[in-house]
Motif scaffolding. Structure first.
Motif, PDB file in Angstrom:
ATOM      1  N   MET A  88      31.130  37.902  46.645  1.00 26.00           N
ATOM      2  CA  MET A  88      32.244  38.563  45.970  1.00 26.00           C
ATOM      3  C   MET A  88      32.733  39.764  46.777  1.00 26.00           C
ATOM      4  SD  MET A  88      30.671  38.441  42.109  1.00 26.00           S
ATOM      5  CE  MET A  88      31.625  39.845  41.566  1.00 26.00           C
ATOM      6  N   GLU A  89      31.826  40.535  47.306  1.00 28.98           N
ATOM      7  CA  GLU A  89      32.194  41.708  48.105  1.00 28.98           C
ATOM      8  C   GLU A  89      32.903  41.295  49.394  1.00 28.98           C
ATOM      9  OE1 GLU A  89      31.679  45.402  47.695  1.00 28.98           O
ATOM     10  OE2 GLU A  89      32.011  44.388  45.774  1.00 28.98           O
ATOM     11  N   MET A  90      32.352  40.305  50.082  1.00 30.69           N
ATOM     12  CA  MET A  90      32.955  39.846  51.343  1.00 30.69           C
ATOM     13  C   MET A  90      34.361  39.307  51.133  1.00 30.69           C
ATOM     14  SD  MET A  90      29.975  38.049  53.642  1.00 30.69           S
ATOM     15  CE  MET A  90      29.727  36.734  52.470  1.00 30.69           C
ATOM     16  N   GLU A  91      34.574  38.633  49.998  1.00 30.50           N
ATOM     17  CA  GLU A  91      35.860  37.982  49.758  1.00 30.50           C
ATOM     18  C   GLU A  91      36.738  38.758  48.776  1.00 30.50           C
ATOM     19  OE1 GLU A  91      35.343  33.770  49.153  1.00 30.50           O
ATOM     20  OE2 GLU A  91      33.874  33.674  50.768  1.00 30.50           O
ATOM     21  N   ARG A  92      36.289  39.954  48.419  1.00 33.13           N
ATOM     22  CA  ARG A  92      37.033  40.880  47.558  1.00 33.13           C
ATOM     23  C   ARG A  92      37.457  40.258  46.228  1.00 33.13           C
ATOM     24  NH1 ARG A  92      40.159  44.444  52.078  1.00 33.13           N
ATOM     25  NH2 ARG A  92      38.218  45.194  52.959  1.00 33.13           N
ATOM     26  N   VAL A  93      36.466  39.667  45.579  1.00 30.68           N
ATOM     27  CA  VAL A  93      36.659  39.090  44.251  1.00 30.68           C
ATOM     28  C   VAL A  93      35.977  40.012  43.249  1.00 30.68           C
ATOM     29  CG1 VAL A  93      36.045  37.116  42.785  1.00 30.68           C
ATOM     30  CG2 VAL A  93      36.846  36.739  45.112  1.00 30.68           C
ATOM     31  N   ASP A  94      36.667  40.296  42.149  1.00 33.06           N
ATOM     32  CA  ASP A  94      36.157  41.290  41.201  1.00 33.06           C
ATOM     33  C   ASP A  94      35.115  40.783  40.229  1.00 33.06           C
ATOM     34  OD1 ASP A  94      37.622  43.517  42.084  1.00 33.06           O
ATOM     35  OD2 ASP A  94      39.404  42.750  41.086  1.00 33.06           O
ATOM     36  N   LYS A  95      35.121  39.489  39.926  1.00 25.89           N
ATOM     37  CA  LYS A  95      34.267  38.992  38.848  1.00 25.89           C
ATOM     38  C   LYS A  95      33.488  37.767  39.296  1.00 25.89           C
ATOM     39  CE  LYS A  95      33.352  39.238  34.347  1.00 25.89           C
ATOM     40  NZ  LYS A  95      32.478  40.241  33.856  1.00 25.89           N
ATOM     41  N   GLY A  96      32.240  37.673  38.833  1.00 27.15           N
ATOM     42  CA  GLY A  96      31.406  36.514  39.093  1.00 27.15           C
ATOM     43  C   GLY A  96      30.673  36.099  37.827  1.00 27.15           C
ATOM     44  N   VAL A  97      30.345  34.807  37.755  1.00 27.22           N
ATOM     45  CA  VAL A  97      29.611  34.275  36.616  1.00 27.22           C
ATOM     46  C   VAL A  97      28.534  33.347  37.155  1.00 27.22           C
ATOM     47  CG1 VAL A  97      29.741  32.938  34.477  1.00 27.22           C
ATOM     48  CG2 VAL A  97      31.687  34.355  35.167  1.00 27.22           C
ATOM     49  N   ILE A  98      27.326  33.507  36.667  1.00 20.55           N
ATOM     50  CA  ILE A  98      26.240  32.588  36.996  1.00 20.55           C
ATOM     51  C   ILE A  98      25.885  31.845  35.726  1.00 20.55           C
ATOM     52  CG2 ILE A  98      23.893  32.323  37.891  1.00 20.55           C
ATOM     53  CD1 ILE A  98      24.333  35.049  39.332  1.00 20.55           C
ATOM     54  N   ALA A 110      18.680  42.764  34.864  1.00 20.98           N
ATOM     55  CA  ALA A 110      18.805  44.181  35.238  1.00 20.98           C
ATOM     56  C   ALA A 110      19.810  44.357  36.373  1.00 20.98           C
ATOM     57  CB  ALA A 110      17.440  44.745  35.635  1.00 20.98           C
ATOM     58  N   GLU A 111      19.768  43.471  37.345  1.00 23.46           N
ATOM     59  CA  GLU A 111      20.698  43.568  38.480  1.00 23.46           C
ATOM     60  C   GLU A 111      22.142  43.361  38.019  1.00 23.46           C
ATOM     61  OE1 GLU A 111      21.436  44.171  42.659  1.00 23.46           O
ATOM     62  OE2 GLU A 111      19.740  44.608  41.361  1.00 23.46           O
ATOM     63  N   ALA A 112      22.359  42.383  37.155  1.00 25.23           N
ATOM     64  CA  ALA A 112      23.704  42.145  36.642  1.00 25.23           C
ATOM     65  C   ALA A 112      24.194  43.362  35.844  1.00 25.23           C
ATOM     66  CB  ALA A 112      23.731  40.882  35.781  1.00 25.23           C
ATOM     67  N   GLN A 113      23.323  43.972  35.060  1.00 23.54           N
ATOM     68  CA  GLN A 113      23.698  45.173  34.301  1.00 23.54           C
ATOM     69  C   GLN A 113      24.027  46.325  35.238  1.00 23.54           C
ATOM     70  OE1 GLN A 113      20.266  45.550  31.759  1.00 23.54           O
ATOM     71  NE2 GLN A 113      21.186  44.305  30.135  1.00 23.54           N
ATOM     72  N   ARG A 114      23.277  46.443  36.315  1.00 19.01           N
ATOM     73  CA  ARG A 114      23.507  47.502  37.301  1.00 19.01           C
ATOM     74  C   ARG A 114      24.893  47.390  37.935  1.00 19.01           C
ATOM     75  NH1 ARG A 114      23.328  48.562  42.487  1.00 19.01           N
ATOM     76  NH2 ARG A 114      22.835  46.463  43.183  1.00 19.01           N
ATOM     77  N   LEU A 115      25.422  46.176  37.973  1.00 21.41           N
ATOM     78  CA  LEU A 115      26.732  45.934  38.588  1.00 21.41           C
ATOM     79  C   LEU A 115      27.890  46.149  37.609  1.00 21.41           C
ATOM     80  CD1 LEU A 115      25.741  42.798  40.669  1.00 21.41           C
ATOM     81  CD2 LEU A 115      26.125  45.134  41.508  1.00 21.41           C
TER      82      LEU A 115
END
Length: 131
Positions: A88-98, A110-115
């Motif tokens: 997401m950072e490399m391609e400048r996308v604001d949102k991701g879903v797993i 915890a990592e997702a909350q940190r973001l």
């Protein structure tokens, strides 16, 4: 909705026999929610399984989806969250879903909350509710 939920649970293994079927199922769910969702190529997908766009107020938003078809006893770990975030950072996308057929480790949550909401985690139970 409950009958569908139970039906999905019963068919869990047979109807989602390959990762590509799971990716198509997830894309269909989000298409019904108003997204334009395209499944990426099966190999060398660049760290994303689905690219979805949604227009609101004349602005086009892009979301990357990573789909993990794991057995119930194999949770998705923090490394998957970090990998999607890097893409997401490399391609400048604001949102991701797993999205997973399993659940997430405490570290992944915890990592997702940190973001700060940039990556949403959807386990199998939540996916069934969205259907």
């Amino acid at each position: 909705a409950r009958a569908r939920h139970r039906g999905i649970r019963r068919r869990r293994r047979s109807s989602l026999s390959c990762p590509c079927e799971f990716e198509e199922l997830v894309a269909d769910v989000f298409r019904r929610m108003g997204f334009n969702a395209d499944v990426t190529q099966k190999t060398h997908d660049g760290g994303k399984d689905i690219v979805a766009t949604f227009e609101m107020g004349g602005v086009l938003y892009t979301t990357y989806f990573e789909c993990k078809r794991y057995s119930p006893d194999r949770p998705v770990g923090v490394e998957i969250v970090r990998e999607l975030y890097a893409v997401m950072e490399m391609e400048r996308v604001d949102k991701g879903v797993i999205v997973t057929t399993s659940h997430f480790t405490r570290g992944a949550v915890a990592e997702a909350q940190r973001l700060n909401g940039r990556i949403r985690l959807i386990d199998f139970d939540e996916l069934c509710r969205l259907m």
